[in-house]
Design a protein around this motif. Structure first.
Motif, PDB file in Angstrom:
ATOM      1  N   ILE A  11      13.552   2.825   1.517  1.00 47.26           N
ATOM      2  CA  ILE A  11      12.807   1.664   2.017  1.00 47.26           C
ATOM      3  C   ILE A  11      11.394   1.739   1.457  1.00 47.26           C
ATOM      4  N   VAL A  12      10.980   0.697   0.760  1.00 48.67           N
ATOM      5  CA  VAL A  12       9.660   0.704   0.116  1.00 48.67           C
ATOM      6  C   VAL A  12       8.703  -0.168   0.919  1.00 48.67           C
ATOM      7  N   GLY A  13       7.639   0.463   1.453  1.00 40.86           N
ATOM      8  CA  GLY A  13       6.659  -0.253   2.278  1.00 40.86           C
ATOM      9  C   GLY A  13       6.815   0.162   3.726  1.00 40.86           C
ATOM     10  N   SER A  14       5.730   0.689   4.298  1.00 41.05           N
ATOM     11  CA  SER A  14       5.826   1.156   5.695  1.00 41.05           C
ATOM     12  C   SER A  14       4.911   0.349   6.610  1.00 41.05           C
ATOM     13  N   GLY A  15       4.815  -0.965   6.336  1.00 44.49           N
ATOM     14  CA  GLY A  15       4.164  -1.871   7.288  1.00 44.49           C
ATOM     15  C   GLY A  15       5.140  -2.139   8.430  1.00 44.49           C
ATOM     16  N   LEU A  16       4.937  -3.233   9.142  1.00 40.37           N
ATOM     17  CA  LEU A  16       5.825  -3.533  10.272  1.00 40.37           C
ATOM     18  C   LEU A  16       7.270  -3.708   9.811  1.00 40.37           C
ATOM     19  N   ALA A  17       7.460  -4.454   8.701  1.00 43.63           N
ATOM     20  CA  ALA A  17       8.821  -4.725   8.236  1.00 43.63           C
ATOM     21  C   ALA A  17       9.548  -3.419   7.927  1.00 43.63           C
ATOM     22  N   GLY A  18       8.941  -2.572   7.085  1.00 45.86           N
ATOM     23  CA  GLY A  18       9.584  -1.321   6.677  1.00 45.86           C
ATOM     24  C   GLY A  18       9.754  -0.354   7.838  1.00 45.86           C
ATOM     25  N   SER A  19       8.738  -0.261   8.709  1.00 48.42           N
ATOM     26  CA  SER A  19       8.794   0.699   9.824  1.00 48.42           C
ATOM     27  C   SER A  19       9.897   0.326  10.813  1.00 48.42           C
ATOM     28  N   ASN A  40      -3.423  -2.622   1.159  1.00 55.05           N
ATOM     29  CA  ASN A  40      -3.134  -4.016   1.500  1.00 55.05           C
ATOM     30  C   ASN A  40      -2.199  -4.149   2.693  1.00 55.05           C
ATOM     31  N   HIS A  41      -2.625  -3.601   3.771  1.00 58.33           N
ATOM     32  CA  HIS A  41      -1.734  -3.453   4.898  1.00 58.33           C
ATOM     33  C   HIS A  41      -1.996  -4.537   5.938  1.00 58.33           C
ATOM     34  N   SER A  42      -1.263  -5.615   5.877  1.00 52.70           N
ATOM     35  CA  SER A  42      -1.435  -6.691   6.852  1.00 52.70           C
ATOM     36  C   SER A  42      -1.189  -6.159   8.263  1.00 52.70           C
ATOM     37  N   SER A  43      -0.193  -5.284   8.375  1.00 48.59           N
ATOM     38  CA  SER A  43       0.204  -4.789   9.695  1.00 48.59           C
ATOM     39  C   SER A  43      -0.888  -3.966  10.377  1.00 48.59           C
ATOM     40  N   CYS A 195      10.120  -3.829   1.268  1.00 49.30           N
ATOM     41  CA  CYS A 195       9.392  -4.425   2.408  1.00 49.30           C
ATOM     42  C   CYS A 195       7.907  -4.374   2.066  1.00 49.30           C
ATOM     43  N   GLU A 196       7.518  -5.074   1.021  1.00 45.90           N
ATOM     44  CA  GLU A 196       6.185  -4.856   0.443  1.00 45.90           C
ATOM     45  C   GLU A 196       5.134  -5.861   0.856  1.00 45.90           C
ATOM     46  N   GLY A 197       5.459  -6.774   1.778  1.00 46.90           N
ATOM     47  CA  GLY A 197       4.485  -7.790   2.158  1.00 46.90           C
ATOM     48  C   GLY A 197       4.034  -8.577   0.935  1.00 46.90           C
ATOM     49  N   THR A 198       2.743  -8.934   0.877  1.00 49.93           N
ATOM     50  CA  THR A 198       2.268  -9.784  -0.231  1.00 49.93           C
ATOM     51  C   THR A 198       2.240  -9.051  -1.573  1.00 49.93           C
TER      52      THR A 198
END
Ligand code: FAD
Length: 362
Positions: A11-19, A40-43, A195-198
């Motif tokens: 899983i790539v990206g540990s913001g809300l989506a990835g977590s 660049n962490h929106s979460s 799950c990389e957001g923007t």
């Protein structure tokens, strides 16, 4: 050749989506490797509010009943598993600005569709300290906030302990994708989920997706506001900890500068003054990009050509409430091959034509 460390999913990206997705799959006994960085962490910026009734004209969120019962289950379960507190169910209070508004909500509260989200309607001041609400207001339920930073840190620690977390920026050119396996350095998996957001615009597999950044700014302030309710009218004040509140947020599509602005500060101060009569000190100002989509729906599912390359993105302004919902849809699909009834509405296939257009241009 050295032996690979084998996982079911990278899983790539540990913001809300990835977590959220990583934990959802883990709870289904799948072995995931969560790869994340802190750029660049929106979460991290998010105030973490969840509210089924939003927008200028206050409409009910799409699939609200399912989404809001799902999020309660997910975050409460995660709290128990991690032994940490990050989920705060709490009423949201929206002061009325006119008698017409009062009447409209009195009418709506009689309908069972709305009543499940309405705690109480005040026709005169609710008595919340410092809140300007001479005409009363609407007290909503099934609302509250997630302390996103505490949650993501807990998830990170959970996977660090299991040796399933890598603090790392995935280099796309080092990724080897064939029809039956994914190899990245010493790691091998069946599938990879982005799950990389923007940041998705940098990903050669999904840079054709219409994920648009919607900039937002927040303020962290010290004040004596009520701590058992979230006041929300044009601006929200989320009680993060004793005497500390997060105010937000701005919505900016034109100025996408990667910085806080005076304009953002002034706008939030102005809106605060309209609903709150208390003094406050600004202790921090932050900015972030929300990953939005043209139809305001998240995007999940398989790449048009590689069914082992998956995306989970487009959580927009509602990451806290949408992440458990889409993670459940995606996990059902990946683990059991089941497409639940709402899957099609968020399936990435609705944008496949953009991919083929991009391919034909090359
Ligand atoms: C000001 C503001 C206020 C908000 N308030 C709320 C709110 O109150 N309630 C709510 O529900 N939502 C809110 N949101 C929206 C919410 O933040 C988003 O919906 C959500 O955070 C999106 O999560 P994400 O994981 O998709 O993206 P992100 O949080 O951006 O996470 C993506 C992660 O992937 C990483 N990444 C990207 N590429 C790579 C790579 N190659 N290798 C490794 N890692 C990579 C990024 O660095 C980032 O850490 C707010 C947003 C903003 C900006």
């Amino acid at each position: 050749m050295s032996e690979k460390k084998v996982f079911d999913y990278l899983i790539v990206g540990s913001g809300l989506a990835g977590s959220v997705l990583a934990f959802e799959l883990d709870q289904r006994r799948k072995r995931v490797l969560l790869i994340g960085n802190k750029q660049n962490h929106s979460s991290v910026i998010a105030a973490g509010l969840f509210n089924p009734i939003t927008g200028k004209v206050l409409s009910k969120t799409w699939q609200a009943e399912e989404i809001f019962s799902q999020l309660q289950r997910f975050y409460s379960h995660a709290e128990r598993e991690m032994g940490q507190k990050f989920f705060y169910p709490m009423p949201i209070y929206r002061p009325f600005l006119s008698v017409e508004e009062q009447n409209e909500w009195m009418g709506k509260s009689a309908s069972p569709d709305w009543a499940i989200f309405i705690e109480k309607i005040y026709t005169k001041s609710g008595g919340w300290y410092g809140v300007k609400d001479l005409l009363g207001g609407l007290l909503l339920k099934q609302t509250g906030f997630l302390n996103t930073n505490v949650f993501m840190e807990a998830i990170r620690n959970y996977f660090v302990e299991k040796q399933q977390f890598q603090e790392h920026t995935l280099a796309y050119d080092k990724l080897s994708i064939t029809t039956n396996s994914i190899v990245y350095g010493e790691y091998q998996s069946e599938k990879i989920i982005f799950c990389e957001g923007t940041n998705t615009f940098q990903n050669p597999y999904f840079n054709w997706l219409p994920i648009r950044p919607l900039k937002g700014e927040t303020l962290t302030v010290q004040s004596n506001l009520p701590e058992n309710v979230i006041v929300n009218r044009g601006i929200y004040a989320v009680p993060l900890e004793k005497g500390i509140f997060k105010l937000g947020a701005t919505y900016e599509t034109k100025d996408l500068s990667q910085a806080i602005t005076i304009k953002g500060l002034e706008e939030l101060k102005e809106k605060f003054k309209e609903i709150i009569s208390l003094p406050y000190n600004v202790v921090n100002q932050e900015w972030g990009f929300r990953p939005t989509t043209p139809d305001r729906r998240p995007i999940i599912g398989e790449h048009p050509e590689y069914n082992n390359v998956i995306v989970c993105n487009g959580l927009g302004t509602k990451g806290v409430s949408l992440a458990p919902f889409v993670s459940n849809l995606l996990a059902e699909f990946l683990v059991k091959g089941i497409r639940l009834s709402t899957y099609d509405a968020v399936d990435v296939s609705r944008y496949y034509s953009l991919y083929w257009k991009a391919v034909n241009k090359r």
